[in-house]
Design a protein around this motif. Structure first.
Motif, short mmCIF file in Angstrom:
data_model
loop_
_atom_site.label_atom_id
_atom_site.label_comp_id
_atom_site.label_asym_id
_atom_site.label_seq_id
_atom_site.Cartn_x
_atom_site.Cartn_y
_atom_site.Cartn_z
N GLY A 156 -4.67 -0.61 -11.75
CA GLY A 156 -4.69 -1.88 -12.41
C GLY A 156 -3.60 -2.77 -11.88
O GLY A 156 -3.64 -3.90 -11.85
N ALA A 157 -2.34 -2.01 -11.62
CA ALA A 157 -0.97 -2.99 -11.14
C ALA A 157 -1.41 -3.40 -9.54
O ALA A 157 -1.10 -4.41 -9.43
N PHE A 158 -2.14 -2.74 -8.92
CA PHE A 158 -2.46 -3.24 -7.56
C PHE A 158 -3.45 -4.28 -7.74
O PHE A 158 -3.36 -5.19 -6.81
N ALA A 159 -4.54 -4.18 -8.62
CA ALA A 159 -5.57 -5.04 -8.79
C ALA A 159 -5.08 -6.22 -9.44
O ALA A 159 -5.71 -7.60 -9.03
N ALA A 160 -4.15 -6.21 -10.25
CA ALA A 160 -3.79 -7.64 -11.12
C ALA A 160 -3.53 -8.54 -10.29
O ALA A 160 -4.07 -9.77 -10.78
N PRO A 161 -2.71 -8.88 -9.38
CA PRO A 161 -2.39 -9.89 -8.57
C PRO A 161 -3.45 -10.58 -7.90
O PRO A 161 -3.74 -11.79 -7.72
N TYR A 162 -4.34 -9.68 -7.70
CA TYR A 162 -5.64 -10.22 -6.68
C TYR A 162 -6.70 -10.84 -8.10
O TYR A 162 -7.26 -12.02 -7.68
N GLY A 163 -6.73 -10.23 -9.05
CA GLY A 163 -7.58 -10.80 -10.30
C GLY A 163 -6.71 -12.32 -10.51
O GLY A 163 -7.59 -13.41 -10.57
N LEU A 164 -5.29 -12.56 -10.65
CA LEU A 164 -4.77 -13.66 -11.06
C LEU A 164 -5.05 -14.62 -9.92
O LEU A 164 -5.33 -15.75 -10.38
N GLN A 165 -5.11 -14.12 -8.84
CA GLN A 165 -5.49 -15.05 -7.59
C GLN A 165 -6.62 -15.70 -7.52
O GLN A 165 -6.91 -16.93 -7.53
N GLN A 166 -7.63 -14.92 -7.80
CA GLN A 166 -9.12 -15.25 -8.07
C GLN A 166 -9.11 -16.12 -9.23
O GLN A 166 -10.11 -17.16 -9.13
N MET B 167 0.88 -1.21 0.06
CA MET B 167 0.03 0.07 -0.08
C MET B 167 0.73 1.22 -0.01
O MET B 167 0.47 2.10 -0.54
N PRO B 168 2.07 1.36 0.71
CA PRO B 168 2.87 2.51 0.67
C PRO B 168 3.27 2.73 -0.90
O PRO B 168 3.35 4.23 -0.79
N ILE B 169 3.50 1.85 -1.52
CA ILE B 169 4.00 2.32 -2.82
C ILE B 169 2.77 3.04 -3.71
O ILE B 169 3.26 3.89 -4.42
N ILE B 170 1.59 2.81 -3.62
CA ILE B 170 0.45 3.37 -4.13
C ILE B 170 0.38 5.11 -3.62
O ILE B 170 0.39 5.78 -4.27
N VAL B 171 0.60 4.95 -2.33
CA VAL B 171 0.68 6.47 -1.71
C VAL B 171 1.91 7.25 -2.12
O VAL B 171 1.51 8.43 -2.56
#
Length: 114
Positions: free
Chosen positions: A49-59, A1-5
Motif C-alpha cells: 500500500g505504501a508503494f502504491a499510494a504515490p502512484y494512486g495520488l499521481q493518477q 524498489m530496494p526498500i521493498i526488498v
C-alpha cells in the motif's frame, strides 16, 4: 524498489527466527503459525500500500509528495529487528545475556507509553 526488498527480507528473517524459537521451545502449532503469518501478511500489505499510494495520488492528479514507503519500511524493519532479536535470545542464552539489558529498556519505555 530496494526498500521493498529490504523490508521483505527483514519480515522473512523474523519468520525464520520465530520458527526457530517455536522449534526450540516446543511451541510450534498451527494456530500460532496461522496467527503469525496473518500478522506478516498484514505487514506485506502495508508495504504494498505504501508503494502504491504515490502512484494512486499521481493518477488522481494530487500533487502531494510524502515518503510513505520509506517511513513504513523503516518502521517495519525496526519492529522486525527487535522481534528477531527477542526470538534469537530465547533460542540462544548467550545472546540473551548480550541483548537483555537493551530489550528491557525497550520494554520499560513501551510500558510507559501505554
Amino acid at each position: 524498489m530496494p526498500i521493498i526488498v529490504v523490508t521483505l527480507c527483514f519480515i522473512l528473517f523474523d519468520i525464520i527466527t520465530g520458527l526457530l524459537k517455536g522449534i526450540k521451545c516446543n511451541k510450534l502449532n498451527s494456530t500460532l503459525l496461522r496467527q503469525g503469518l496473518l500478522h506478516k501478511l498484514s505487514e506485506v500489505l502495508c508495504v504494498v500500500g505504501a508503494f502504491a499510494a504515490p502512484y494512486g495520488l499521481q493518477q488522481m492528479q494530487v500533487d502531494f509528495k510524502l515518503p510513505l514507503l520509506e517511513g513504513v519500511g523503516v518502521y517495519i524493519c525496526l519492529m522486525e529487528i527487535i522481534s528477531a532479536i527477542e526470538n534469537l535470545c530465547e533460542v540462544n542464552p548467550k545472546l540473551n545475556k548480550l541483548f537483555a539489558p537493551y530489550l528491557e529498556k525497550l520494554k520499560k519505555k513501551d510500558d510507559k507509553d501505554e
